[in-house]
Scaffold this active site. Structure first.
Site, PDB file in Angstrom:
ATOM      1  CG  HIS A 166      32.862  37.647   8.483  1.00 14.00           C
ATOM      2  ND1 HIS A 166      33.762  38.084   7.523  1.00 14.00           N
ATOM      3  CD2 HIS A 166      31.885  38.616   8.515  1.00 14.00           C
ATOM      4  CE1 HIS A 166      33.115  38.997   6.890  1.00 14.00           C
ATOM      5  NE2 HIS A 166      32.028  39.529   7.354  1.00 14.00           N
ATOM      6  CD  GLU A 185      27.650  37.475   7.980  1.00 13.13           C
ATOM      7  OE1 GLU A 185      27.359  38.120   6.846  1.00 13.13           O
ATOM      8  OE2 GLU A 185      28.453  37.873   9.039  1.00 13.13           O
ATOM      9  CG  HIS A 186      30.738  37.110   3.359  1.00  8.06           C
ATOM     10  ND1 HIS A 186      30.819  37.941   2.575  1.00  8.06           N
ATOM     11  CD2 HIS A 186      30.544  37.713   4.652  1.00  8.06           C
ATOM     12  CE1 HIS A 186      30.974  39.309   3.101  1.00  8.06           C
ATOM     13  NE2 HIS A 186      30.801  38.973   4.475  1.00  8.06           N
ATOM     14  CD  GLU A 213      32.965  42.671   5.801  1.00  6.89           C
ATOM     15  OE1 GLU A 213      32.710  41.637   5.038  1.00  6.89           O
ATOM     16  OE2 GLU A 213      32.407  42.965   6.906  1.00  6.89           O
TER      17      GLU A 213
END
Lengths: 448, 431
Positions: A69, A72-73, A149
């Site tokens: 993840h 992905e950022h 997040e």
């Protein structure tokens, strides 16, 4: 009145059985291994462009939960030729929207733009498939962003924390038990080298699926894909990560999650069940029909009707099946009881209703209503091109074929009431399950 | 890098939303906007009834919400189970939503059984049963929702901001009511709320899909057979009252939710569209805004931050939201004040304006995304008072905006001295 409804119902069934115009979906593979799926929908001058990598949180190295993840950022932080943030800025300047998502089995990137901007999207997406580049000034604050997040979408939501605990208990060995976003203490140690290593091991055309959906000519779209993605050499580092599999489950797990922020206590049960299998959807389809009959409607499904309407025990009750995962599926049921019913009593009532359902068999009228809605959903789905693109993306990511994805409605249609009962009896095994109570501490005061 | 810049220049083409709207007047005089789309055999229909929860009296707050939740829970000779089964037989989906300003009805039906679905919906709207057992069941669900909201920091922040902003006006209270008012609602109150909220004099209608204007007009007349001509009187305007400053609501959790803002701009203000464009640069819900750039990308202080013009039917505010670790709140507030000051003093740059113009005009056609969204936009545009040709001129209006116009509105909108904050959490270093 009654007779009229019967007659109408019959007419509806007949019409819905007629085959729809074949949906124009084309699948091909480039020489470098990139799968390409094109879905034509010429109604509006809009196109969805997606790249899915067959890698996700279940492929992370030890001590690096959340790296899929995090990467992905970081994919938005620039390439050898593109400045940080420029990818999204160019999409925005073209009136498009872009975003990305990470799951256990896949990581996806998409843009939705006017169809005459498709080539630009391809050029940029192909660029970051092989040329990712960023500096400390980008990745350091971004690690704070993913920690924020986690704070916002997980730690500030008690239901999400409960779910995280349930998954961790359900999976004893397989990485589906680790949260996609990562454990906080491991996320804090993620860095640029780990992200780059993950990128170099897993990203490349031979581990990706390109989906183009919307206002395109299929041949033109494939030619454009060949032009922009076809030149990228296959990544020789890519090899499927061997994932731990589950040992036999011999004992059910139970947990109690207490938190003063719980507004509505509930009991939830998750069973480990088979996922959608390539080539044979019958088991998954029976589980899906079982979930629809038990919990697919907020009033007429078995759990809602019995526990909420008939017995007044539940505020709501639900059932669901998630089979769109590569290694294991999950079947969940749950009940949020009314104020004066305890969670143990709610659980007992839920189990009693499910047992009676499996004993008594399927109500044929309910079965027919569910089938009718499934057939209608095929028509409504034609209106949602992005949703269809997503179905193909998930399906191909977890190892299904285009035909598997397209055959799902037919597989559901082929399920018999006997299949449903058999699936419930054989596949819902308490030993392979976790049951959780989400509740307030006894002494907690409501801060109202 | 050069390659990309070249592309950047090439793509600034004007785009028009290719939406062909047909105004429909039914034989009995109902007006609707229709977008015909015959390729898929179904229709989406959207009804917006103006009024919503603002029609509730203070001691019956939540009546319209509970009433609306009960519209699908039994009608005519069908109880709740019977009604739901009939919906399933028809393979239709009916949704009834009560909001602060409106009650909206969304329905999706196959072309082949349009008449049956319309009759089914007509029963829900004209002959809802409000059976006592259904009232008790749905009331318990709403009370549970209120308990969850009371423990959810975002809901608390929104509630407190609204209370400070609009005081005793209905905009200052929760649309769903309170535990006390919802518990006290009886069947008579629901029948009255129904008669007040669902009427011809306040409805806006949008449709999209596989239907002709003539058939739509005919169906609408059948649907509205039995719906009263006139509903309850609408209430008056709400003034923004919140004083500048910081209000803290202690809440145990890892983060604080921060709601911030001040007075806004009315929807029918001639400068509303310009203010919308300014806000898109400043805090619209995308990656590239000033707020996202400053707080997320450069400093990693939050997962997301946005600002929005909350311009309702009866009053308006300008607001923003974010979540951040409790330790960051002081810094976040300082940064927000700084961004507000910069906007008020310097406005936006020519480059920012041009970029947002390209983005907004390019993104506009993407909104018309399927029958459901198109029907909803058609109803909403009428409710908001737009002309039918607005879809075709809207991009030109945005393209014609000059830097002077935009920055004059920025000076009008942004008032750093007026900023009001609600913080829900355990913020460090903030008093």
């Amino acid at each position: 009145m009654f007779l009229r409804y019967i007659a109408l119902a019959a007419a509806t069934t007949v019409a819905l059985m007629q085959p729809l115009a074949a949906e124009p979906v084309t699948h091909t593979q480039l020489d470098n291994g990139l799968d390409v799926v094109v879905i034509e929908d010429r109604r509006a001058p809009v196109v969805v462009h997606m790249v899915w990598y067959r890698v996700g949180a279940a492929d992370e190295p030890p001590l690096q939960s959340g790296i899929a993840h995090f990467l992905e950022h970081l994919m938005f932080k620039g390439t050898d030729t593109l400045a940080p943030g420029e990818f999204s800025a160019i999409v925005e300047a073209n009136g498009g929207r872009d975003n990305a998502f990470t799951s256990w089995d896949y990581t996806g990137y998409f843009q939705r733009v006017a169809s005459d901007r498709l080539e630009l999207m391809m050029e940029m997406e192909a660029d970051r498939m092989q040329n990712l580049a960023f500096t400390d000034a980008e990745w350091l604050p971004e690690r704070d962003v993913i920690l924020e997040e986690r704070g916002q979408v997980l730690e500030s939501r008690v239901g999400a924390q409960f779910n995280e605990a349930m998954m961790a208990a359900l999976f004893k060995a397989h990485p589906y038990g680790t949260p996609i976003i990562g454990w906080r203490h491991e996320m804090e140690t993620l860095d640029d080298d780990m992200a780059m290593e993950f990128y170099e091991r897993h990203y490349g055309p031979n581990n990706a699926i390109l989906i183009i959906a919307g206002d395109v000519d299929t041949d033109d779209a494939i030619a454009l894909a060949q032009k922009h993605y076809g030149a990228i050499p296959a990544n020789e580092n890519i090899a499927e990560v061997a994932r731990p599999s589950e040992p036999p489950h011999l004992a059910e797990r139970r947990l109690v999650f207490e938190d003063a922020r719980v507004g509505t206590p509930y009991v939830s049960r998750m069973y480990l069940v088979p996922p959608r299998r390539p080539g044979d959807a019958s088991e998954a389809a029976a589980l899906q029909m079982l979930a629809s009959l038990l919990g697919g409607s907020s009033s007429t499904s078995v759990l809602e009707r019995r526990l909420n309407f008939d017995e007044g025990i539940a505020l709501s009750a639900w059932a669901g099946y998630n089979g769109m995962m590569r290694d294991y599926g999950m079947f969940s049921v749950g009940v949020a009881p009314v104020d004066d019913v305890s969670l143990p009593d709610a659980e007992a009532a839920m189990d009693r209703v499910i047992a009676e359902f499996l004993e008594d068999g399927v109500d044929p009228e309910q079965f027919e209503r569910v089938r009718r809605q499934i057939r209608a959903s095929e028509i409504f789905a034609l209106d949602d091109t992005q949703g269809r693109a997503r179905q193909f993306g998930v399906g191909l990511s977890i190892g299904l074929s285009v035909e598997d994805v397209q055959g799902w409605i037919a597989a559901l249609d082929a399920v018999t009431p006997e299949d449903v009962i058999l699936a419930g009896e054989r596949l819902l095994d308490r030993r392979a399950s976790v049951t959780g109570f989400l509740t307030r501490p006894q002494d907690a005061e409501l801060s109202q | 890098m050069k390659r990309w810049i070249a592309l950047f220049v090439l793509i600034a083409l004007p785009l028009r939303a290719e939406v062909d709207i047909t105004p429909v007047t039914s034989p009995s005089g109902l007006e609707a906007w229709l977008v015909e789309e015959r390729s898929i055999p179904f229709v989406s229909l959207e009804l917006i009834f103006e009024g919503g929860a603002t029609l509730d009296s203070d001691d019956q707050a939540g009546a319209v919400n509970l009433m609306t939740a009960l519209l699908g829970e039994g009608a005519g000779d069908m109880d709740a189970q019977g009604f739901a089964m009939r919906s399933e037989e028809l393979a239709t989906r009916l949704r009834f939503d009560a909001g602060r300003d409106t009650v909206s009805v969304s329905v999706r039906f196959l072309t082949e059984n349009a008449d049956e679905v319309i009759e089914h919906l007509r029963l829900a709207l004209t002959e809802p049963r409000f059976d006592e057992d259904a009232i008790a069941r749905v009331r318990a669900q709403i009370l549970a929702q209120l308990r969850r909201d009371a423990l959810e920091p975002n809901s608390i922040a929104s509630r407190e901001f609204a209370r400070a902003a609009f005081g005793t006006h209905p905009y200052g209270r929760e649309s769903n009511g309170t535990a006390e008012t919802v518990a006290a609602l009886d069947r008579d109150a629901l029948v009255a709320a129904h008669a007040g909220a669902i009427a011809r004099d306040r409805v806006f209608i949008g449709a999209a899909g596989d239907i002709s204007p003539e058939d739509l007009g005919r169906l609408l007349d059948r649907l509205f057979d039995g719906i009263p001509d006139i509903g309850a009187p609408q209430v008056g305007r709400a003034e923004f009252l919140a004083e500048p400053g910081i209000e803290i609501r202690p809440f145990d959790g890892p983060q604080s939710v921060v709601a911030f803002g001040h007075a806004g701009i009315a929807r029918d203000d001639p400068e509303f569209l310009t203010a919308f464009v300014v806000n898109e640069i400043f805090g619209g819900g995308r990656f590239g805004t000033r707020l996202m750039q400053s707080l997320r990308t450069e400093r990693g202080l939050t997962y997301g931050i946005g600002a929005f013009l909350s311009s309702g039917n009866l009053g308006e505010s300008y607001q923003g939201r974010l979540s951040t670790d409790n330790a960051n709140v002081e810094q976040v507030i300082e940064l927000l004040r700084g961004e507000w000051n910069r906007m008020a003093r310097e406005g936006v740059t020519q480059e920012e304006l041009e970029r947002i113009q390209t983005y907004l005009t390019g993104a506009y056609p993407l909104r018309f995304d399927g029958n459901g969204s198109i029907a909803s936009i058609m109803a909403s545009m009428q409710y908001q008072g737009f002309d039918i040709d607005y879809v075709n001129i809207r991009n030109a209006l945005i393209e014609d905006l000059t830097l002077e116009e935009v920055n004059s509105v920025a000076r009008r909108l942004y008032d750093p001295e007026a900023l009001f904050f609600v913080i829900v959490g355990q913020p460090v270093g903030v008093n």
